[in-house]
Design a protein around this motif. Structure first.
Motif, PDB file in Angstrom:
ATOM      1  N   THR A 170       8.150   5.089   2.459  1.00 13.37           N
ATOM      2  CA  THR A 170       7.965   5.875   1.241  1.00 13.37           C
ATOM      3  C   THR A 170       8.181   4.968   0.041  1.00 13.37           C
ATOM      4  O   THR A 170       8.634   3.816   0.169  1.00 13.37           O
ATOM      5  N   GLU A 171       7.903   5.520  -1.143  1.00 13.52           N
ATOM      6  CA  GLU A 171       8.324   4.820  -2.348  1.00 13.52           C
ATOM      7  C   GLU A 171       9.843   4.834  -2.430  1.00 13.52           C
ATOM      8  O   GLU A 171      10.501   5.755  -1.927  1.00 13.52           O
ATOM      9  N   ARG A 172      10.410   3.866  -3.082  1.00 13.17           N
ATOM     10  CA  ARG A 172      11.865   3.764  -3.153  1.00 13.17           C
ATOM     11  C   ARG A 172      12.468   4.894  -3.988  1.00 13.17           C
ATOM     12  O   ARG A 172      13.649   5.204  -3.860  1.00 13.17           O
ATOM     13  N   THR A 173      11.645   5.520  -4.833  1.00 13.91           N
ATOM     14  CA  THR A 173      12.130   6.625  -5.650  1.00 13.91           C
ATOM     15  C   THR A 173      12.020   7.968  -4.940  1.00 13.91           C
ATOM     16  O   THR A 173      12.486   8.984  -5.465  1.00 13.91           O
ATOM     17  N   LEU A 227      -0.622   1.457   2.098  1.00  8.74           N
ATOM     18  CA  LEU A 227       0.440   1.128   1.153  1.00  8.74           C
ATOM     19  C   LEU A 227       0.019   1.427  -0.283  1.00  8.74           C
ATOM     20  O   LEU A 227       0.835   1.881  -1.105  1.00  8.74           O
ATOM     21  N   THR A 228      -1.254   1.204  -0.577  1.00  9.79           N
ATOM     22  CA  THR A 228      -1.757   1.543  -1.908  1.00  9.79           C
ATOM     23  C   THR A 228      -1.664   3.039  -2.152  1.00  9.79           C
ATOM     24  O   THR A 228      -1.268   3.497  -3.239  1.00  9.79           O
ATOM     25  N   ASN A 229      -2.014   3.827  -1.138  1.00  6.13           N
ATOM     26  CA  ASN A 229      -1.949   5.282  -1.274  1.00  6.13           C
ATOM     27  C   ASN A 229      -0.521   5.783  -1.431  1.00  6.13           C
ATOM     28  O   ASN A 229      -0.270   6.773  -2.118  1.00  6.13           O
ATOM     29  N   ILE A 230       0.437   5.114  -0.792  1.00  6.16           N
ATOM     30  CA  ILE A 230       1.845   5.492  -0.976  1.00  6.16           C
ATOM     31  C   ILE A 230       2.250   5.288  -2.428  1.00  6.16           C
ATOM     32  O   ILE A 230       2.884   6.149  -3.047  1.00  6.16           O
ATOM     33  N   ARG A 231       1.862   4.153  -2.992  1.00  7.03           N
ATOM     34  CA  ARG A 231       2.189   3.887  -4.392  1.00  7.03           C
ATOM     35  C   ARG A 231       1.486   4.858  -5.330  1.00  7.03           C
ATOM     36  O   ARG A 231       1.963   5.129  -6.430  1.00  7.03           O
ATOM     37  N   ALA A 232       0.351   5.392  -4.894  1.00  9.50           N
ATOM     38  CA  ALA A 232      -0.395   6.352  -5.708  1.00  9.50           C
ATOM     39  C   ALA A 232       0.068   7.791  -5.467  1.00  9.50           C
ATOM     40  O   ALA A 232      -0.578   8.733  -5.929  1.00  9.50           O
ATOM     41  N   HIS A 233       1.170   7.954  -4.738  1.00  6.34           N
ATOM     42  CA  HIS A 233       1.774   9.267  -4.464  1.00  6.34           C
ATOM     43  C   HIS A 233       0.845  10.178  -3.667  1.00  6.34           C
ATOM     44  O   HIS A 233       0.906  11.404  -3.811  1.00  6.34           O
ATOM     45  N   LYS A 234       0.006   9.580  -2.821  1.00  6.64           N
ATOM     46  CA  LYS A 234      -0.925  10.392  -2.037  1.00  6.64           C
ATOM     47  C   LYS A 234      -0.361  10.769  -0.677  1.00  6.64           C
ATOM     48  O   LYS A 234      -0.927  11.616   0.010  1.00  6.64           O
ATOM     49  N   ALA A 239       5.398   3.506  10.538  1.00  3.80           N
ATOM     50  CA  ALA A 239       4.964   2.162  10.913  1.00  3.80           C
ATOM     51  C   ALA A 239       5.988   1.510  11.823  1.00  3.80           C
ATOM     52  O   ALA A 239       7.185   1.834  11.749  1.00  3.80           O
ATOM     53  N   PRO A 240       5.555   0.591  12.686  1.00  3.78           N
ATOM     54  CA  PRO A 240       6.523  -0.188  13.471  1.00  3.78           C
ATOM     55  C   PRO A 240       7.366  -1.047  12.540  1.00  3.78           C
ATOM     56  O   PRO A 240       6.861  -1.622  11.573  1.00  3.78           O
ATOM     57  N   GLY A 241       8.635  -1.131  12.836  1.00  6.19           N
ATOM     58  CA  GLY A 241       9.528  -1.875  11.973  1.00  6.19           C
ATOM     59  C   GLY A 241       9.206  -3.350  11.847  1.00  6.19           C
ATOM     60  O   GLY A 241       9.538  -3.964  10.837  1.00  6.19           O
ATOM     61  N   PHE A 242       8.539  -3.937  12.863  1.00  7.74           N
ATOM     62  CA  PHE A 242       8.285  -5.374  12.781  1.00  7.74           C
ATOM     63  C   PHE A 242       7.282  -5.731  11.692  1.00  7.74           C
ATOM     64  O   PHE A 242       7.122  -6.894  11.362  1.00  7.74           O
ATOM     65  N   LEU A 243       6.617  -4.724  11.119  1.00  8.82           N
ATOM     66  CA  LEU A 243       5.694  -4.999  10.026  1.00  8.82           C
ATOM     67  C   LEU A 243       6.391  -5.043   8.669  1.00  8.82           C
ATOM     68  O   LEU A 243       5.773  -5.338   7.655  1.00  8.82           O
ATOM     69  N   ALA A 251      10.599   1.780   0.632  1.00  8.69           N
ATOM     70  CA  ALA A 251      11.744   2.159   1.454  1.00  8.69           C
ATOM     71  C   ALA A 251      11.278   2.322   2.897  1.00  8.69           C
ATOM     72  O   ALA A 251      10.257   2.947   3.162  1.00  8.69           O
ATOM     73  N   TRP A 252      12.021   1.725   3.825  1.00  8.63           N
ATOM     74  CA  TRP A 252      11.770   1.871   5.255  1.00  8.63           C
ATOM     75  C   TRP A 252      12.967   2.614   5.854  1.00  8.63           C
ATOM     76  O   TRP A 252      14.084   2.094   5.847  1.00  8.63           O
TER      77      TRP A 252
END
Length: 295
Positions: A170-173, A227-234, A239-243, A251-252
């Motif tokens: 998610t976004e950190r906020t 990741l772009t869509n996450i930043r765009a609040h979409k 995801a696997p943690g190794f990425l 935020a993971w």
């Protein structure tokens, strides 16, 4: 066509003027004109339209120059790598791995290894996660992979590395970023991005969430789009943690599920070099010593 002729074509394409291109190349204008004519006779199509004002690329010439620029860049890189090896290294080990998994421990491993093996270089090749084709062709000596993708491939040796868990990004906020662990019910009312080359273990988790809480979801083409869509609040994604590249951009948060992704290193069964095995052991030790890093 040789490398000098490639340079002549690219310079003329840039300047669009025979005299100026010849000056930049430190050759005479008749020499440049003759060399361009030789290439056009060889490839059997015109690269440039000549006029009293200069020279412009034909449509075919424009497409041809795109390829030539790529060839020239690759050749430059090959020459520079050769120069590096000729001055310092006598041997090379190439490791293929997805880019984000390389960020965290690979630089540390390279530094330690090359300090004790000054004549051996480690060269990373960044590959799609599930692509073992170049490794099987012998272009890489070591491959980072999911065990399920490679365990049935003959002629390779598999070395255990770690088990990766599943995380919510998610976004950190986002308020979910404050949680220590995320449960399926926590995602109710959210939009989940799925697809994008997800491994089977992750797809199973995604489908279970969709079936359990009937969450809204949409397909995301690839990781960068996601990741772009996450930043765009979409939406959010799993995801696997190794990425995780640990750059704190997102935020993971650990997701509560039983699925694990078994990550391994592969080498060629025929490769008996001790330096390859030494680097494999080094990576294994680094991950083992950082046993909280299950990502």
């Amino acid at each position: 066509m040789d490398t000098k002729q490639i340079d002549y074509i690219l310079e003329l394409a840039k300047t669009k003027n025979f005299n100026r291109a010849a000056e930049n190349l430190f050759i005479s204008q008749p020499t440049l004109t003759y060399q361009i004519k030789l290439v056009e006779e060889e490839i059997r199509f015109r690269l440039f339209e000549r006029s009293p004002k200069g020279a412009v690329l034909t449509p075919a010439g424009e497409q041809f120059c795109v390829t030539l620029r790529n060839i020239r860049a690759e050749l430059k890189r090959a020459i520079e790598q050769g120069q590096n090896f000729s001055t310092r290294y006598r041997k090379n080990i190439t490791i293929g791995l997805p880019m984000r998994s390389a960020i965290y421990f690979l630089p540390q491993a390279i530094e330690i290894f090359e300090a004790d093996n000054e004549s051996v270089s480690i060269t990373p090749h960044f590959l799609p996660l599930c692509d073992s084709s170049t490794f099987l062709k012998g272009e890489e000596d070591i491959l980072f992979a999911r065990n399920n993708d490679v365990k049935h491939i003959p002629g390779i040796k598999i070395h255990e590395l770690f088990e990766s868990r599943i995380y919510l990004i998610t976004e950190r906020t986002d308020e979910l970023a404050e949680r220590a662990i995320i449960h399926t019910e926590d995602l109710r009312g959210r939009v989940l991005m799925v697809g994008g080359g997800s491994p089977p273990e992750l797809r199973a988790v995604q489908q279970r969430i969709i079936d359990t809480i009937h969450i809204d979801y949409f397909n995301s083409e690839d990781r960068e789009t996601t990741l772009t869509n996450i930043r765009a609040h979409k939406g959010i994604c799993l995801a696997p943690g190794f990425l995780n590249d640990h750059n704190n951009e997102f935020a993971w948060i650990l997701f509560d599920c039983p699925e694990r992704i078994d990550c391994v290193l592969c080498t060629h069964a025929s490769d008996k070099r001790e330096s390859v095995m030494e680097f494999v052991r080094l990576l294994q030790n680094i991950y083992r010593e950082n046993n909280t890093f299950d990502v």
